[in-house]
Every structure is written in C-alpha cells, then in structure tokens.
Design an enzyme around this catalytic site. Structure first.
Site, mmCIF file in Angstrom:
data_model
loop_
_atom_site.group_PDB
_atom_site.id
_atom_site.type_symbol
_atom_site.label_atom_id
_atom_site.label_comp_id
_atom_site.label_asym_id
_atom_site.label_seq_id
_atom_site.Cartn_x
_atom_site.Cartn_y
_atom_site.Cartn_z
ATOM 1 C CB CYS A 115 102.955 44.233 58.997
ATOM 2 S SG CYS A 115 101.824 43.806 57.428
ATOM 3 C CG HIS A 251 107.339 43.830 58.049
ATOM 4 N ND1 HIS A 251 106.762 42.553 58.072
ATOM 5 C CD2 HIS A 251 106.275 44.320 57.296
ATOM 6 C CE1 HIS A 251 105.559 42.619 57.306
ATOM 7 N NE2 HIS A 251 105.319 43.803 56.849
ATOM 8 C CG ASN A 281 104.043 41.614 54.044
ATOM 9 O OD1 ASN A 281 103.967 40.967 55.269
ATOM 10 N ND2 ASN A 281 103.706 42.629 53.880
HETATM 11 O O1 UT7 Z 1 103.359 44.901 55.542
HETATM 12 C C1 UT7 Z 1 103.001 46.404 55.276
HETATM 13 C C2 UT7 Z 1 102.453 46.259 54.014
HETATM 14 N N1 UT7 Z 1 102.711 46.395 52.501
HETATM 15 C C3 UT7 Z 1 104.002 47.015 52.171
HETATM 16 O O2 UT7 Z 1 104.549 47.472 52.964
HETATM 17 C C4 UT7 Z 1 104.097 47.412 50.690
HETATM 18 C C5 UT7 Z 1 104.566 48.573 50.430
HETATM 19 N N2 UT7 Z 1 104.542 49.006 49.094
HETATM 20 C C6 UT7 Z 1 105.303 48.203 48.124
HETATM 21 O O3 UT7 Z 1 106.041 47.213 48.374
HETATM 22 C C7 UT7 Z 1 105.447 48.713 46.615
HETATM 23 O O4 UT7 Z 1 104.595 49.800 46.773
HETATM 24 C C8 UT7 Z 1 104.441 47.814 45.645
HETATM 25 C C9 UT7 Z 1 105.230 46.573 45.591
HETATM 26 C C10 UT7 Z 1 103.159 47.629 46.178
HETATM 27 C C11 UT7 Z 1 104.433 48.493 44.416
HETATM 28 O O5 UT7 Z 1 105.784 48.701 43.971
HETATM 29 P P1 UT7 Z 1 105.970 50.058 43.126
HETATM 30 O O6 UT7 Z 1 107.281 50.410 42.645
HETATM 31 O O7 UT7 Z 1 105.621 51.015 44.126
HETATM 32 O O8 UT7 Z 1 105.113 49.895 42.016
HETATM 33 P P2 UT7 Z 1 103.908 51.175 41.422
HETATM 34 O O9 UT7 Z 1 102.631 50.852 42.331
HETATM 35 O O10 UT7 Z 1 104.716 52.539 41.180
HETATM 36 O O11 UT7 Z 1 103.808 50.430 39.945
HETATM 37 C C12 UT7 Z 1 104.760 50.615 38.928
HETATM 38 C C13 UT7 Z 1 104.065 49.663 37.629
HETATM 39 C C14 UT7 Z 1 102.691 50.324 37.441
HETATM 40 O O12 UT7 Z 1 102.868 50.375 36.160
HETATM 41 P P3 UT7 Z 1 102.737 51.638 35.215
HETATM 42 O O13 UT7 Z 1 101.719 52.573 35.627
HETATM 43 O O14 UT7 Z 1 104.191 52.216 35.440
HETATM 44 O O15 UT7 Z 1 102.491 51.369 33.743
HETATM 45 C C15 UT7 Z 1 101.813 49.218 37.966
HETATM 46 O O16 UT7 Z 1 100.668 48.959 37.090
HETATM 47 O O17 UT7 Z 1 103.938 48.359 37.844
HETATM 48 C C16 UT7 Z 1 102.760 47.878 37.628
HETATM 49 N N3 UT7 Z 1 102.387 46.745 38.743
HETATM 50 C C17 UT7 Z 1 102.863 45.481 38.172
HETATM 51 N N4 UT7 Z 1 103.127 44.877 37.148
HETATM 52 C C18 UT7 Z 1 103.321 43.594 37.124
HETATM 53 C C19 UT7 Z 1 101.932 46.859 39.839
HETATM 54 N N5 UT7 Z 1 101.806 45.624 40.260
HETATM 55 C C20 UT7 Z 1 102.214 44.813 39.361
HETATM 56 C C21 UT7 Z 1 102.468 43.206 39.143
HETATM 57 N N6 UT7 Z 1 103.177 42.969 38.152
HETATM 58 N N7 UT7 Z 1 102.282 42.542 40.102
#
Ligand code: UT7
Length: 325
Positions: A115, A251, A281
C-alpha cells in the site's frame, strides 16, 4: 550544482464501472452494512469486469494525467507503476502502459511496496529528476486487489477494491512548487502480519490459494503510530509545521485509522481528504486517486502544501510534503 525538484503537472484516475455495495457483500459472507460502515467507513468499492486488468486501469489513468500535463507521450523519460497485483510479473505493467500510451523514449519498471508503493515510486521519480538525469516521469499506482481476495473470508473481503491513479512529475527549479521532502521506511520484522501467500517462489502449503492474510488489529496499531510519525518527520524535513499544511491525503484503509492520525497530528477534519466510502482500500492506488479527486474538487490552490502518507505490508510506510503548483 543545479537546484532541481519535481512538480506535479498532471493527475489522472481510473475506476472500474462495476460497484460492489455492502448489501452485495451481505449476500456473500456474514457481515452487515452497519458493521462495515462503522468499523471501516466503506459503503461500496469497485471491481474490474472480466477481461479488465491492472494494465487497463493504469493506462487509462496515465492518459488522463498526460492530457492534463500537456506533454506528448514521447516526452516521458520513465514510467513507474506501483502495483502488487500486476497482470503478470513480466512483462511489467509499466511496459504495457508504455506500449499503450506510445511513450517511445521511456524506460519502464514496476515497484512493489504494497500500500506504500505510490510513495516509494514518487520517491524514485523525484530522485531521478532531482539528480538531473530525467525531466519527465509518469508515476502510476494501479491495483486489482479483488484478484487476491477470498470471498468467503469476511475479515478481508469487505475491505478492498480496484482502481488506479497517476501523476506526471516534471523538473522544476527548487524553492517553489513541487516535492519538498520525503520519508521512506520499512520493518521486515513484521512481515507476517500482512501477507499474500502463494504469490511467488515460496509455497505455503498451510494456506489454500493466493489470498490476503492479515492480523487486522496489529496492522491497525502500526498504521496509526507509523503514519503519524512519518508525516511529522516529512514536515520537519521540509522545515514546516502542521499549521502550514492545507490538506492531508492519507492512505484510505480504514476511516478509524485516518481519524486517529488526524487527531494525533492535530489536523481538523476539513483538512483531511477522505473517499474511502466510495472505493474502499485500493492498496497503493488510494493516494493518487484521492489526489486526483482533490484537484477535481478544487481542494488544492496554488502554493498549498499537502502531505501524502501511507502504510502497508512489509511492513512499509512513507510520507511526502508537496507544494501544489
Ligand atoms: O492497507 C493496509 C492494510 N490494511 C489495513 O490497514 C487494515 C487495518 N485493520 C483494520 O482496519 C481493522 O483491524 C479491521 C477492519 C480489519 C477489523 O476491525 P476491528 O475493529 O479491528 O475488528 P476486530 O478484528 O477486532 O473484530 C471485531 C469483531 C469480531 O467479532 P467478535 O470476536 O467481537 O465477536 C469479528 O469477528 O468484528 C467481527 N468482524 C466482522 N463482523 C461483521 C470481523 N470482520 C467482520 C465483518 N462483518 N466483515
């Protein structure tokens, strides 16, 4: 000793026509428009049609940027394409663009820094121009990230989209408009937290297929810390403070990452460019697409200083301070 820099003389972008909305994704994985909108800030993203490849998007963006610059294609000395989703590893996407736009004199190479690739490509072009070796360089970032997505993995498939952006950089006297400073950084100790297994010479039998694997929380923390530091360092290297900045073009990975960086930098929301809701993204293409839209919307006036700031797999990160012409 010449005092040269590189000024942006043209910008362009290309987005596939096909829109994939959060409602479409609700049909494919267990997710919701509410979760994606709140946690990431995306409403829809674009996806290539069958037979539409990275080089097509790259060439379209390049043609727009060239038209704005007023240059003929054979004025270009070099074409650099940032991509980690090329049509093929070789021929490079840059060679296909060179053929398509008829840049008969130009060299061509692809750059891979995930990225952050657009900033690495801009830095390379800047160095070529600043040294006096080259006068006009086309820098493109083009990605078909949807080719690397597992459509059954809700952790990743909701985040990304396809697109391309391009700029023409031309030699100019230093001390006025153009690139003012740059920071490029990397830390391979975190190679594992964001990767594309089975995409090269190493086989990963533990993963089926060639799909993005990401430890989202770890990536999130690094992104906020490293992008904040890098933008601060780039400003200091230019002898500027955040008060001198008219626009930050970060970004576009997650609206919460962007908000956190803006807060830490002390930048008000109206000085931060955001379009993640429309495109998601698009990896290294987010910044040149956003820059092109900022120009189209009149968000940059002559003399304005803006910052570009990115983060990605590697880990890599980087920032530039630039004065609009
Ligand atoms: O370009 C550079 C590369 N990418 C990035 O920079 C991305 C960086 N990371 C992020 O943007 C975030 O960490 C994510 C968007 C990937 C995830 O968001 P988060 O707030 O860190 O969520 P999490 O992984 O802590 O998950 C929270 C909850 C989980 O459920 P439980 O365990 O709390 O019941 C996940 O299973 O959200 C759930 N979850 C979803 N729910 C609905 C994860 N993905 C999804 C989804 N839809 N697509």
């Amino acid at each position: 000793m010449q005092n040269l820099t590189a000024v942006i003389t043209g910008v362009g972008k290309a987005l596939p026509d096909r829109r994939v909305t959060n409602a479409d994704l609700e049909q494919m994985v267990e997710t919701s428009d509410e979760w994606i909108s709140k946690r990431v800030g995306i409403k829809e993203r674009r996806m290539v049609a069958d037979g539409e490849w990275t080089s097509h998007l790259a060439a379209r963006a390049a043609k727009d940027a060239l038209a704005m610059s007023g240059l003929a294609a054979d004025a270009l000395d070099l074409i650099i394409v940032s991509t980690t989703t090329p049509d093929t590893l070789y021929p490079s996407v840059s060679c296909l663009v060179q053929r398509e736009i008829g840049a008969a004199r130009a060299g061509a190479m692809d750059v891979a820094a995930a990225c952050t690739g657009f900033i690495y490509a801009m830095g390379t072009a800047w160095a070529m121009i600043r040294s006096g070796l080259m006068k006009h360089v086309m820098v493109i970032a083009a990605e078909v990230v949807t080719s690397s997505l597992d459509w059954t993995d809700r952790d990743t498939c909701v985040l990304f989209g396809d697109g391309a952006g391009a700029v023409v950089l031309s030699a100019a006297e230093g001390g006025g408009a153009g690139i003012l400073s740059m920071r490029l950084q990397a830390d391979g100790n975190y190679a594992d937290i964001l990767k594309l297994p089975n995409s090269g010479s190493r086989a990963f039998p533990e993963y089926a297929g060639r799909f993005i694997k990401m430890q989202g929380n770890d990536v999130f923390k690094h992104a906020v810390r490293d992008m904040t530091e890098c933008a601060t360092d780039a400003l200091a290297a230019a002898g500027l403070t955040i008060g001198d900045v008219s626009l930050v073009i970060p970004h576009q990975a997650n609206i919460r990452i962007i908000d956190a960086i803006a807060t830490r930098l002390g930048v008000p929301p109206e000085k931060v460019f955001i379009n993640i809701e429309k495109y998601g993204n698009t990896s290294s293409a987010t910044i040149p697409i956003a820059l092109c839209e900022a120009v189209e919307q009149g968000r940059l006036k002559p003399g304005d200083v803006f910052i570009i700031d990115a983060f990605g797999a590697g880990l890599t990160w980087g920032a530039m301070a630039i004065r609009w012409k």
